[in-house]
Design a protein around this motif. Structure first.
Motif, mmCIF file in Angstrom:
data_model
loop_
_atom_site.group_PDB
_atom_site.id
_atom_site.type_symbol
_atom_site.label_atom_id
_atom_site.label_comp_id
_atom_site.label_asym_id
_atom_site.label_seq_id
_atom_site.Cartn_x
_atom_site.Cartn_y
_atom_site.Cartn_z
ATOM 1 N N VAL A 135 0.837 -1.200 0.000
ATOM 2 C CA VAL A 135 0.000 0.000 0.000
ATOM 3 C C VAL A 135 0.873 1.252 0.000
ATOM 4 O O VAL A 135 0.618 2.208 -0.750
ATOM 5 C CB VAL A 135 -0.939 -0.010 1.222
ATOM 6 N N ALA A 136 1.905 1.263 0.832
ATOM 7 C CA ALA A 136 2.794 2.434 0.911
ATOM 8 C C ALA A 136 3.494 2.686 -0.420
ATOM 9 O O ALA A 136 3.616 3.835 -0.867
ATOM 10 C CB ALA A 136 3.818 2.233 2.019
ATOM 11 N N VAL A 137 3.963 1.618 -1.078
ATOM 12 C CA VAL A 137 4.645 1.772 -2.364
ATOM 13 C C VAL A 137 3.687 2.308 -3.417
ATOM 14 O O VAL A 137 4.043 3.192 -4.215
ATOM 15 C CB VAL A 137 5.258 0.432 -2.805
ATOM 16 N N SER A 138 2.463 1.809 -3.438
ATOM 17 C CA SER A 138 1.488 2.276 -4.424
ATOM 18 C C SER A 138 1.125 3.742 -4.200
ATOM 19 O O SER A 138 1.033 4.517 -5.163
ATOM 20 C CB SER A 138 0.231 1.407 -4.366
ATOM 21 N N VAL A 139 0.912 4.114 -2.946
ATOM 22 C CA VAL A 139 0.568 5.512 -2.650
ATOM 23 C C VAL A 139 1.659 6.452 -3.129
ATOM 24 O O VAL A 139 1.393 7.586 -3.557
ATOM 25 C CB VAL A 139 0.321 5.681 -1.137
ATOM 26 N N ALA A 140 2.913 5.988 -3.087
ATOM 27 C CA ALA A 140 4.044 6.853 -3.429
ATOM 28 C C ALA A 140 4.264 7.021 -4.927
ATOM 29 O O ALA A 140 5.051 7.885 -5.341
ATOM 30 C CB ALA A 140 5.324 6.307 -2.793
ATOM 31 N N GLN A 141 3.603 6.212 -5.764
ATOM 32 C CA GLN A 141 3.898 6.239 -7.199
ATOM 33 C C GLN A 141 3.420 7.537 -7.845
ATOM 34 O O GLN A 141 2.262 7.927 -7.697
ATOM 35 C CB GLN A 141 3.255 5.041 -7.895
ATOM 36 N N TYR A 142 4.321 8.158 -8.594
ATOM 37 C CA TYR A 142 4.011 9.417 -9.289
ATOM 38 C C TYR A 142 4.018 9.223 -10.809
ATOM 39 O O TYR A 142 2.982 9.364 -11.462
ATOM 40 C CB TYR A 142 5.014 10.490 -8.880
ATOM 41 N N LEU A 143 5.164 8.874 -11.376
ATOM 42 C CA LEU A 143 5.250 8.718 -12.827
ATOM 43 C C LEU A 143 4.314 7.638 -13.367
ATOM 44 O O LEU A 143 3.661 7.853 -14.405
ATOM 45 C CB LEU A 143 6.695 8.418 -13.239
ATOM 46 N N PRO A 144 4.212 6.453 -12.737
ATOM 47 C CA PRO A 144 3.266 5.461 -13.277
ATOM 48 C C PRO A 144 1.838 5.974 -13.332
ATOM 49 O O PRO A 144 1.099 5.665 -14.278
ATOM 50 C CB PRO A 144 3.403 4.287 -12.289
ATOM 51 N N THR A 145 1.435 6.772 -12.344
ATOM 52 C CA THR A 145 0.077 7.330 -12.359
ATOM 53 C C THR A 145 -0.086 8.330 -13.498
ATOM 54 O O THR A 145 -1.129 8.363 -14.165
ATOM 55 C CB THR A 145 -0.221 8.009 -11.015
ATOM 56 N N ILE A 146 0.943 9.139 -13.731
ATOM 57 C CA ILE A 146 0.870 10.143 -14.795
ATOM 58 C C ILE A 146 0.792 9.481 -16.162
ATOM 59 O O ILE A 146 -0.065 9.822 -16.995
ATOM 60 C CB ILE A 146 2.099 11.077 -14.722
ATOM 61 N N PHE A 147 1.676 8.511 -16.412
ATOM 62 C CA PHE A 147 1.745 7.910 -17.739
ATOM 63 C C PHE A 147 0.573 6.964 -17.993
ATOM 64 O O PHE A 147 -0.090 7.044 -19.029
ATOM 65 C CB PHE A 147 3.071 7.171 -17.911
ATOM 66 N N ALA A 148 0.320 6.040 -17.073
ATOM 67 C CA ALA A 148 -0.739 5.050 -17.299
ATOM 68 C C ALA A 148 -2.126 5.667 -17.180
ATOM 69 O O ALA A 148 -3.052 5.252 -17.873
ATOM 70 C CB ALA A 148 -0.597 3.893 -16.309
ATOM 71 N N GLY A 149 -2.265 6.658 -16.294
ATOM 72 C CA GLY A 149 -3.568 7.282 -16.115
ATOM 73 C C GLY A 149 -3.919 8.315 -17.156
ATOM 74 O O GLY A 149 -5.094 8.686 -17.298
ATOM 75 N N SER A 150 -2.908 8.798 -17.913
ATOM 76 C CA SER A 150 -3.131 9.807 -18.965
ATOM 77 C C SER A 150 -3.889 11.022 -18.452
ATOM 78 O O SER A 150 -4.703 11.611 -19.172
ATOM 79 C CB SER A 150 -3.878 9.174 -20.150
#
Length: 579
Positions: free
Chosen positions: A506-521
């Motif tokens: 959960v902590a690792v997922s909350v911290a993700q920035y670039l994957p959210t930007i790229f995959a989430g568009s």
């Protein structure tokens, strides 16, 4: 009677277990290695001018020539290398010095208990809190002004976003030192550290010399990959660099990110070339670190055989303890600064505390904050649960087949942590577009799973493998099947490490920035993306709300990981301590 006395085979037939677990390792590898491989291909092809979607259907070196001519490229490279290597060297040196000088001390035991909460703090939240501390008008300057500094106004000093990247290196040290400490502690349990120290001390060696000469050579091969992961992350981090590093020129990863987001689509080719350069830079840095390992090992052999016993280690104990205590104190101060700003109505310089307190900062965010928090929590929980299911399946398959994964399996596991995110996420986004998944929940969860799964595996593997096999054999001898043993024996006994691994995920997922930007568009907003976006604004109170809540979510997960086993096994003390 003869049949009853026949030994029970603890390993069920292959046909019985194949449908459940036989494909788990292959599926896991495919889920987190396929996007990386496809992403690298999808990045390197545009780097050499091939991107048919933009009308570039011939290979060319033009993107590399444009990259070489980009203004400030040299400054970006210098800033990246200085901050990345400085943070890694300091984190590594401080970790080893603390372990060597302060092992089996009260400070060691106390800081060990604080590792999990500190590790749970996302990078962006820690960076914003650190910025609130060290900025010219930050909390540290307020605490010392005007009585110690004479500053009635914020000083004109580059303590934040300085041209040398020292603030970025400092923020990385706060984040990466606890990680290396945790990995080193896990290695100590496998290196028979106490026995080695006992022998060395009996020969007259001082505590520090004994640790460095007997324990350090045994644990370093086990923490080599974590060190490489820290070096790769420090050289390619984006969210912390946006907050703590200078904007002109920025570190290379930040500049690449800007090119990817530029409205001028032809800059995608330059960004791809820059991403490829980032990967080459990380590879070269890891090779340089490896070369320095071999050089130091050669010199170290002479030192090991000099026979010098070393002293009492009091000075080293004081220095290493003070350094590690400063890291934990600064991290705690960063979280406190976030909390203070989120509750401040007015906080004028040089007041040490807010002049007026209010909850309006939270109330004003209203439904937007609730929606973003819900998105973040749901995404983190789904990613962590998927990773946990895959890891448990792989570990159970490993035990039933009596497999012993080697070094190659560990390298594959660390692949998402060693390859810079910016080096393959653009290509992975192209893959998602071709598959019709761009900007969808499955793509977003998949992108987070890439980085959640390695951490969940690293946390859970040792406790799972260390569980005494006699429990399973006893259950099998009593007639239970392998699946029943897994659900009724192993999972209850391993509930605490399982929940701890889930909290880490959960902590690792909350911290993700670039994957959210790229995959989430841009269609999904999380607390991390919102906190980083808000940092460019002027209202620290709003930043404090989002960053503090971002830090709070993983802490809630860790609290649950501790509370649930304690409540479930409140009447089963023996099971509680084993779990």
């Amino acid at each position: 009677m003869a049949e009853a006395l026949q030994p029970v085979n603890p390993t069920p037939p292959a046909a019985a277990r194949r449908p459940l677990l036989g494909y788990a390792p292959a599926l896991t590898l495919a889920l987190f290695l396929t996007p990386i491989a496809a992403g690298l291909i999808g990045t390197w092809l545009p780097a050499f001018g091939y991107l048919p979607a933009l009308g570039h259907d011939e290979l060319s070196l033009a993107p590399w020539r444009q990259l070489a001519a980009a203004p400030g490229l040299g400054g970006s490279l210098r800033l990246t290398l200085v901050s990345g290597f400085l943070a890694t060297v300091i984190s590594f040196a401080l970790t080893i010095a603390f372990l060597a000088a302060c092992h089996e001390t009260r400070l060691f035991a106390e800081l060990r208990r604080l590792l999990a909460p500190l590790l749970s703090v996302p990078h962006a939240a820690l960076a914003i809190g650190f910025a609130f501390l060290v900025a010219p008008s930050g909390w540290l300057a307020r605490l010392a002004s005007p009585w110690a500094t004479g500053w009635d106004l914020p000083p004109d000093i580059p303590s934040l976003q300085d041209p040398y990247g020292l603030a970025l290196a400092g923020g990385l040290v706060l984040k990466e030192t606890p990680f290396l400490l945790l990995m080193s502690l896990a290695a100590l349990d496998q290196a028979q550290a106490r026995e080695r120290l006992a022998v060395a001390r009996s020969l007259g060696y001082g505590p520090v010399a004994a640790w460095l000469k007997t324990v350090f050579p045994a644990i370093y091969p086990q923490i080599r990959l974590p060190i490489y992961a820290v070096l790769a992350f420090s050289l390619s981090v984006v969210d912390m660099a946006i907050i703590l590093a200078p904007a002109t020129p920025p570190p290379l990863a930040v500049q690449i990110f800007r090119w990817f987001n530029d409205p001028e689509l032809t800059l995608r080719l330059v960004a791809a070339a820059g991403a490829s350069l980032q990967l080459l830079l990380v590879i070269a840095a890891i090779l340089a670190w490896r070369a320095s390992e071999m050089a130091i090992a050669t010199l170290g052999r002479f030192w090991l055989t000099t026979g010098r016993r070393g002293g009492s280690g009091r000075a080293a104990r004081f220095g290493a303890g003070a350094g590690m205590l400063a890291v934990f104190a600064m991290a705690g101060g960063a979280l406190a600064a976030l909390a203070l700003w989120s509750l401040a109505r007015r906080w004028r310089y040089p007041s040490a505390l807010p002049d007026f307190w209010t909850l309006d900062n939270w109330a004003r965010q209203g439904d937007g904050l609730i929606w973003i928090t819900g998105t973040t929590a749901l995404l983190a929980l789904v990613s962590a649960l998927l990773a946990l299911a895959l890891v448990l399946a792989c570990l159970e398959h490993e035990q039933r087949r009596k497999l012993h994964p080697g070094a190659m399996a560990l390298w594959l596991l660390y692949t998402p942590l060693l390859v810079p995110q910016v080096a393959f996420l653009f290509g992975a986004q192209i893959l998602a577009v071709l598959a019709g998944l761009d900007g969808t929940w499955p793509a977003l969860v998949w992108s987070h799973l890439l980085f959640v799964l390695p951490y969940v595996f690293l946390v859970l593997a040792d406790p799972y493998r260390a569980l005494d096999e006699r429990y399973s054999r006893s259950a099998l001898c009593l007639g239970a099947g392998a699946d029943k043993v897994f659900w009724r024996v192993k999972l209850p006994m391993l509930l605490r490490p399982i929940l701890f691994a889930l909290a880490i995920g959960v902590a690792v997922s909350v911290a993700q920035y670039l994957p959210t930007i790229f995959a989430g568009s841009g269609r999904f907003v999380t607390l991390t993306t919102e906190a980083v976006a808000l940092f460019g604004g002027a209202d620290r109170r709003v930043m404090g709300v989002y960053a503090f809540l971002q830090a709070l979510l993983p802490l809630v997960a860790f609290a649950g990981a501790l509370a649930v086993p304690a409540w479930l096994f409140r009447d089963r003390r023996a099971l509680s301590w084993r779990s």
